[in-house]
Design a protein around this motif. Sequence first.
Motif, PDB file in Angstrom:
ATOM      1  N   ASP A  34       0.851  -1.190   0.000  1.00 34.72           N
ATOM      2  CA  ASP A  34       0.000   0.000   0.000  1.00 34.72           C
ATOM      3  C   ASP A  34       0.884   1.236   0.000  1.00 34.72           C
ATOM      4  N   ALA A  35       0.719   2.092  -0.999  1.00 33.58           N
ATOM      5  CA  ALA A  35       1.585   3.261  -1.141  1.00 33.58           C
ATOM      6  C   ALA A  35       1.431   4.232   0.024  1.00 33.58           C
ATOM      7  N   ASP A  36       0.206   4.437   0.502  1.00 35.30           N
ATOM      8  CA  ASP A  36       0.003   5.372   1.615  1.00 35.30           C
ATOM      9  C   ASP A  36       0.752   4.904   2.857  1.00 35.30           C
ATOM     10  N   ALA A  37       0.705   3.600   3.131  1.00 33.68           N
ATOM     11  CA  ALA A  37       1.387   3.063   4.308  1.00 33.68           C
ATOM     12  C   ALA A  37       2.898   3.212   4.178  1.00 33.68           C
ATOM     13  N   ILE A  38       3.427   2.979   2.992  1.00 34.57           N
ATOM     14  CA  ILE A  38       4.869   3.097   2.784  1.00 34.57           C
ATOM     15  C   ILE A  38       5.315   4.542   2.956  1.00 34.57           C
ATOM     16  N   VAL A  39       4.586   5.476   2.377  1.00 34.13           N
ATOM     17  CA  VAL A  39       4.963   6.887   2.477  1.00 34.13           C
ATOM     18  C   VAL A  39       4.818   7.382   3.918  1.00 34.13           C
ATOM     19  N   ALA A  40       3.803   6.917   4.629  1.00 33.23           N
ATOM     20  CA  ALA A  40       3.649   7.318   6.025  1.00 33.23           C
ATOM     21  C   ALA A  40       4.849   6.856   6.854  1.00 33.23           C
ATOM     22  N   ALA A  41       5.292   5.625   6.625  1.00 36.82           N
ATOM     23  CA  ALA A  41       6.455   5.112   7.348  1.00 36.82           C
ATOM     24  C   ALA A  41       7.714   5.876   6.942  1.00 36.82           C
ATOM     25  N   ALA A  42       7.847   6.160   5.651  1.00 35.67           N
ATOM     26  CA  ALA A  42       9.007   6.927   5.191  1.00 35.67           C
ATOM     27  C   ALA A  42       9.016   8.324   5.807  1.00 35.67           C
ATOM     28  N   ALA A  43       7.843   8.935   5.963  1.00 39.47           N
ATOM     29  CA  ALA A  43       7.762  10.274   6.552  1.00 39.47           C
ATOM     30  C   ALA A  43       8.213  10.264   8.010  1.00 39.47           C
ATOM     31  N   LEU A  44       7.904   9.186   8.734  1.00 39.38           N
ATOM     32  CA  LEU A  44       8.383   9.064  10.111  1.00 39.38           C
ATOM     33  C   LEU A  44       9.908   9.122  10.139  1.00 39.38           C
ATOM     34  N   ALA A  86       1.800  13.092   9.147  1.00 42.70           N
ATOM     35  CA  ALA A  86       2.558  11.924   9.588  1.00 42.70           C
ATOM     36  C   ALA A  86       2.810  11.983  11.091  1.00 42.70           C
ATOM     37  N   ARG A  87       3.164  13.173  11.597  1.00 39.85           N
ATOM     38  CA  ARG A  87       3.398  13.311  13.035  1.00 39.85           C
ATOM     39  C   ARG A  87       2.146  12.897  13.818  1.00 39.85           C
ATOM     40  N   SER A  88       0.991  13.394  13.381  1.00 38.12           N
ATOM     41  CA  SER A  88      -0.258  13.073  14.074  1.00 38.12           C
ATOM     42  C   SER A  88      -0.535  11.571  14.028  1.00 38.12           C
ATOM     43  N   LEU A  89      -0.310  10.963  12.864  1.00 37.28           N
ATOM     44  CA  LEU A  89      -0.552   9.521  12.720  1.00 37.28           C
ATOM     45  C   LEU A  89       0.307   8.714  13.682  1.00 37.28           C
ATOM     46  N   TRP A  90       1.605   9.016  13.740  1.00 31.72           N
ATOM     47  CA  TRP A  90       2.510   8.202  14.551  1.00 31.72           C
ATOM     48  C   TRP A  90       2.365   8.498  16.034  1.00 31.72           C
ATOM     49  N   LEU A  91       2.035   9.739  16.403  1.00 31.64           N
ATOM     50  CA  LEU A  91       1.745  10.007  17.815  1.00 31.64           C
ATOM     51  C   LEU A  91       0.503   9.262  18.259  1.00 31.64           C
ATOM     52  N   ASP A  92      -0.503   9.180  17.383  1.00 34.38           N
ATOM     53  CA  ASP A  92      -1.704   8.397  17.705  1.00 34.38           C
ATOM     54  C   ASP A  92      -1.356   6.920  17.880  1.00 34.38           C
ATOM     55  N   ARG A  93      -0.465   6.411  17.028  1.00 32.77           N
ATOM     56  CA  ARG A  93      -0.065   5.006  17.157  1.00 32.77           C
ATOM     57  C   ARG A  93       0.618   4.757  18.503  1.00 32.77           C
ATOM     58  N   ILE A  94       1.471   5.691  18.911  1.00 36.26           N
ATOM     59  CA  ILE A  94       2.148   5.536  20.199  1.00 36.26           C
ATOM     60  C   ILE A  94       1.129   5.552  21.336  1.00 36.26           C
ATOM     61  N   ARG A  95       0.154   6.468  21.263  1.00 35.31           N
ATOM     62  CA  ARG A  95      -0.862   6.533  22.316  1.00 35.31           C
ATOM     63  C   ARG A  95      -1.676   5.242  22.365  1.00 35.31           C
ATOM     64  N   GLN A  96      -2.005   4.702  21.187  1.00 29.50           N
ATOM     65  CA  GLN A  96      -2.751   3.442  21.145  1.00 29.50           C
ATOM     66  C   GLN A  96      -1.945   2.302  21.755  1.00 29.50           C
ATOM     67  N   GLU A  97      -0.668   2.285  21.459  1.00 27.23           N
ATOM     68  CA  GLU A  97       0.196   1.247  22.014  1.00 27.23           C
ATOM     69  C   GLU A  97       0.287   1.383  23.526  1.00 27.23           C
ATOM     70  N   ASN A  98       0.432   2.609  24.004  1.00 21.56           N
ATOM     71  CA  ASN A  98       0.519   2.835  25.442  1.00 21.56           C
ATOM     72  C   ASN A  98      -0.793   2.489  26.140  1.00 21.56           C
ATOM     73  N   THR A  99      -1.915   2.762  25.478  1.00 20.92           N
ATOM     74  CA  THR A  99      -3.217   2.402  26.043  1.00 20.92           C
ATOM     75  C   THR A  99      -3.348   0.893  26.157  1.00 20.92           C
ATOM     76  N   ALA A 100      -2.877   0.190  25.135  1.00 21.95           N
ATOM     77  CA  ALA A 100      -2.925  -1.268  25.172  1.00 21.95           C
ATOM     78  C   ALA A 100      -2.069  -1.810  26.300  1.00 21.95           C
ATOM     79  N   ILE A 101      -0.899  -1.211  26.516  1.00 15.16           N
ATOM     80  CA  ILE A 101      -0.013  -1.647  27.604  1.00 15.16           C
ATOM     81  C   ILE A 101      -0.686  -1.392  28.956  1.00 15.16           C
ATOM     82  N   ALA A 102      -1.296  -0.200  29.097  1.00 10.80           N
ATOM     83  CA  ALA A 102      -1.978   0.115  30.348  1.00 10.80           C
ATOM     84  C   ALA A 102      -3.134  -0.850  30.587  1.00 10.80           C
TER      85      ALA A 102
END
Length: 387
Positions: free
Chosen positions: A310-320, A354-370
């Motif tokens: 998926d091109a959107d997923a690849i570019v989002a990761a590259a932007a990180l 991209a910043r918003s996307l990856w910060l949301d991913r981190i928050r989701q991961e932290n919520t799952a850990i909690a």
Amino acid sequence: MAITLDWKTGFEIELMAPAGASRRDLAERVADRVPGTVRRFFHPQSEPSAVEGRPVFENLTPGFQVVDGQGRWIASFVDDLTLQRDLDRERPPLDGWRRIVADDGRLLRLVERHCDPDAVGDVTLEPLAALFGTRIVRHPSGMVRVADDRGRSVAIDAPLPGERERPCEIVTAPMEADHTEGLGRLLADARALGFFVPVEAATHVHFDAGPLCSAPAVAALVALWTRHGTALKRLVGANAQCVRLGDWPGELATLTASEAFPAMEWAAARAGLAGVEGLAKYCDLNLVNLINGRADKHTVEVRVLPGLLDADAIVAAAALFEGLLGWCRDAVRGEAVPLTLVELLIQSPMDEAARSLWLDRIRQENTAIAGAGRPYSRETDQSRNKP
């Protein structure tokens, strides 16, 4: 909001052709769309050897380059020997699909210069034999051998076994703009032919190394990855089945963290980096091309992304990673890496979507850990980001 990249980047996307198809089929479809032409070429690879005294065998396998009507490179479609588990190794070789093997890469450079990748049948190595003043020797198995005038083996040309025509790594030309559109067209062609993400797949992004050619930038990059690499691999979903990832040798961090290194001019820093024993391309971040300074591949390569179609997923990761490399580029000598991944992403010069996307991913991961009984805290984040 669409994510955009500002850095000059190239992409390597590991896919698998469906049974009965090959990477040449995808090259021809792309050439029809461009429109352009397909050029066959020798693609060099290496693989571990079980023969005592020969740690690797060097290979040349069929690759297919697409160029447009003006002769500009669009993409290449090549084998990747790490892609194995989706193949039927018992299938017989296809006519016209062969590989050339030697125990010295310098011999294969001669093959690339003097032999014809479009040669039909088993005559490809005849020009190589002529260089050594000998003739090719054919075996009933279909193998062709070239030896020197003392009988020592030079190279072997053999049928390509076990569906090796199916693995397809798309290697794009460097892109300076419209990354999502360019990747989207290539991947749409792949999906239309039934190509899929194989078990061991990864996606690699090559960033132009020019902005990182300074000792402070490299020191910052090594420090960043040492602190946050494990968390970043988890965040992007690095494929545990990928077989060519790994840590840098410890000497690299020792060198770049020294008081003297960040103050070095680039020539001296580059010489010091070149002297780090064991530093190879098969690491999470490949710095070999940055150090070697090859004009045709002067890059920093991010190797930890999973297989993606998926091109959107690849570019989002590259932007990180564009943002992280930008932080390294701009870091003041001796500047400390932010303690948490959240702080690092906030400080990095990154596409805002991209910043918003990856910060949301981190928050989701932290919520799952909690939710699993480990409450999030700044200290928890720091400890998780340590390798």
